[in-house]
Design a protein around this motif. Structure first.
Motif, PDB file in Angstrom:
ATOM      1  N   UNK A  41      49.729  -2.136  40.686  1.00 39.88           N
ATOM      2  CA  UNK A  41      48.875  -2.101  39.851  1.00 39.88           C
ATOM      3  C   UNK A  41      47.398  -1.508  40.492  1.00 39.88           C
ATOM      4  N   UNK A  42      47.308  -1.924  41.578  1.00 37.43           N
ATOM      5  CA  UNK A  42      46.072  -1.596  42.535  1.00 37.43           C
ATOM      6  C   UNK A  42      46.168   0.180  42.911  1.00 37.43           C
ATOM      7  N   UNK A  43      47.463   0.592  43.190  1.00 38.10           N
ATOM      8  CA  UNK A  43      47.811   1.854  43.509  1.00 38.10           C
ATOM      9  C   UNK A  43      47.486   2.962  42.138  1.00 38.10           C
ATOM     10  N   UNK A  44      47.822   2.296  41.019  1.00 39.23           N
ATOM     11  CA  UNK A  44      47.571   3.243  39.893  1.00 39.23           C
ATOM     12  C   UNK A  44      46.059   3.264  39.595  1.00 39.23           C
ATOM     13  N   UNK A 109      50.815   2.166  50.295  1.00 39.34           N
ATOM     14  CA  UNK A 109      52.201   2.767  50.508  1.00 39.34           C
ATOM     15  C   UNK A 109      52.609   3.156  49.278  1.00 39.34           C
ATOM     16  N   UNK A 110      52.318   2.681  48.097  1.00 41.26           N
ATOM     17  CA  UNK A 110      52.706   3.149  46.468  1.00 41.26           C
ATOM     18  C   UNK A 110      51.918   4.346  46.662  1.00 41.26           C
ATOM     19  N   UNK A 139      60.703   9.250  36.005  1.00 41.29           N
ATOM     20  CA  UNK A 139      60.945  10.430  36.940  1.00 41.29           C
ATOM     21  C   UNK A 139      60.072  10.283  38.307  1.00 41.29           C
ATOM     22  N   UNK A 140      58.957   9.854  38.300  1.00 40.13           N
ATOM     23  CA  UNK A 140      58.064   9.769  39.397  1.00 40.13           C
ATOM     24  C   UNK A 140      58.417   8.376  40.173  1.00 40.13           C
ATOM     25  N   UNK A 141      58.117   7.148  39.585  1.00 35.13           N
ATOM     26  CA  UNK A 141      58.354   6.007  40.347  1.00 35.13           C
ATOM     27  C   UNK A 141      59.651   5.693  41.154  1.00 35.13           C
ATOM     28  N   UNK A 148      59.329   5.059  49.749  1.00 35.12           N
ATOM     29  CA  UNK A 148      58.610   4.086  50.300  1.00 35.12           C
ATOM     30  C   UNK A 148      59.495   3.008  50.930  1.00 35.12           C
ATOM     31  N   UNK A 149      60.763   3.094  50.686  1.00 33.85           N
ATOM     32  CA  UNK A 149      61.645   1.852  51.181  1.00 33.85           C
ATOM     33  C   UNK A 149      61.392   1.326  52.720  1.00 33.85           C
TER      34      UNK A 149
END
Length: 222
Positions: A41-44, A109-110, A139-141, A148-149
């Motif tokens: 959520x913060x990354x978005x 990271x996200x 597609x993107x996530x 990001x793993x």
């Protein structure tokens, strides 16, 4: 004076130590799950077209990454209770503390992983009639998560280690049980050595599982 080892004392306290280990894992998994969701959520918000949201998310990451988990645990369990009257359990306070700290790291990271996905794929999805939300989640996530793993796994290992701090507020985790048993049996070296080896084993296990997951996802991607 030399210290005569007595590992039998550790064996006698093994059931309580095992209970503490289970509680540690419960805190770690719950805190990690909360961190994953809050971090996304913060990354978005960091990538939002509206600058107030970007600024808010930036302030969040800077603030919560700047403070030690030690401070979070004490402040949330004791300070927040005094100010708001909330009656938080040690478990709840521990999970909240972990989520606040590690979501700030996971958001970066996200964000890096999402921005690393080729923009051409977004354009191609748009030309096929996919909306922005569908394009992101379909597609993107998934591609960003693949990238990001390694960092996500590394962050979980950090959470496992940070969870030892929750003994400060009376949480019956592995460290709290270790302290209790060491004081009871007067065998500090034996019990703290055992705890260190358990934490080491947990981190190694998480790292190996992460590598296996990364290889499996890479094969599926190809």
């Amino acid at each position: 004076m030399s210290h005569e080892m007595d590992w039998h004392a550790v064996w006698l306290q093994a059931p309580q130590l095992a209970k503490g280990l289970v509680f540690t894992l419960q805190i770690a998994f719950a805190g990690y799950a909360a961190s994953l969701v809050l971090g996304l959520l913060v990354a978005l918000l960091r990538m939002s077209p509206w600058w107030p949201l970007r600024s808010l998310a930036f302030a969040y990451t800077q603030f919560f990454r700047a403070i030690s988990i030690y401070i979070y645990v004490i402040w949330i369990y004791f300070g927040l209770t005094m100010v708001t009257g909330l009656d938080l359990t040690p478990f709840a306070a521990s999970v909240i503390s972990i989520a606040l700290l590690h979501s700030a790291y996971l958001s970066e990271v996200y964000r890096a992983a999402i921005q690393g996905v080729d923009k051409g794929q977004r354009e191609a999805a748009g030309s096929l009639g996919l909306g922005r939300v569908s394009t992101f989640f379909e597609i993107v996530l998934p591609q960003a998560m693949l990238v990001a793993v390694p960092q996500l796994v590394s962050q979980f290992a950090m959470i496992v280690k940070d969870s030892a701090v929750v003994a400060l507020i009376g949480a019956s985790d592995l460290m709290a049980e270790t302290i209790r048993a060491a004081n009871l049996e007067h065998r500090t070296f034996e019990f703290y050595t055992t705890a260190a080896l358990v934490y080491l084993a947990l981190v190694i296990a998480v790292s190996r599982l992460g590598r296996l997951l990364e290889r499996r996802l890479s094969r599926q991607a190809h």
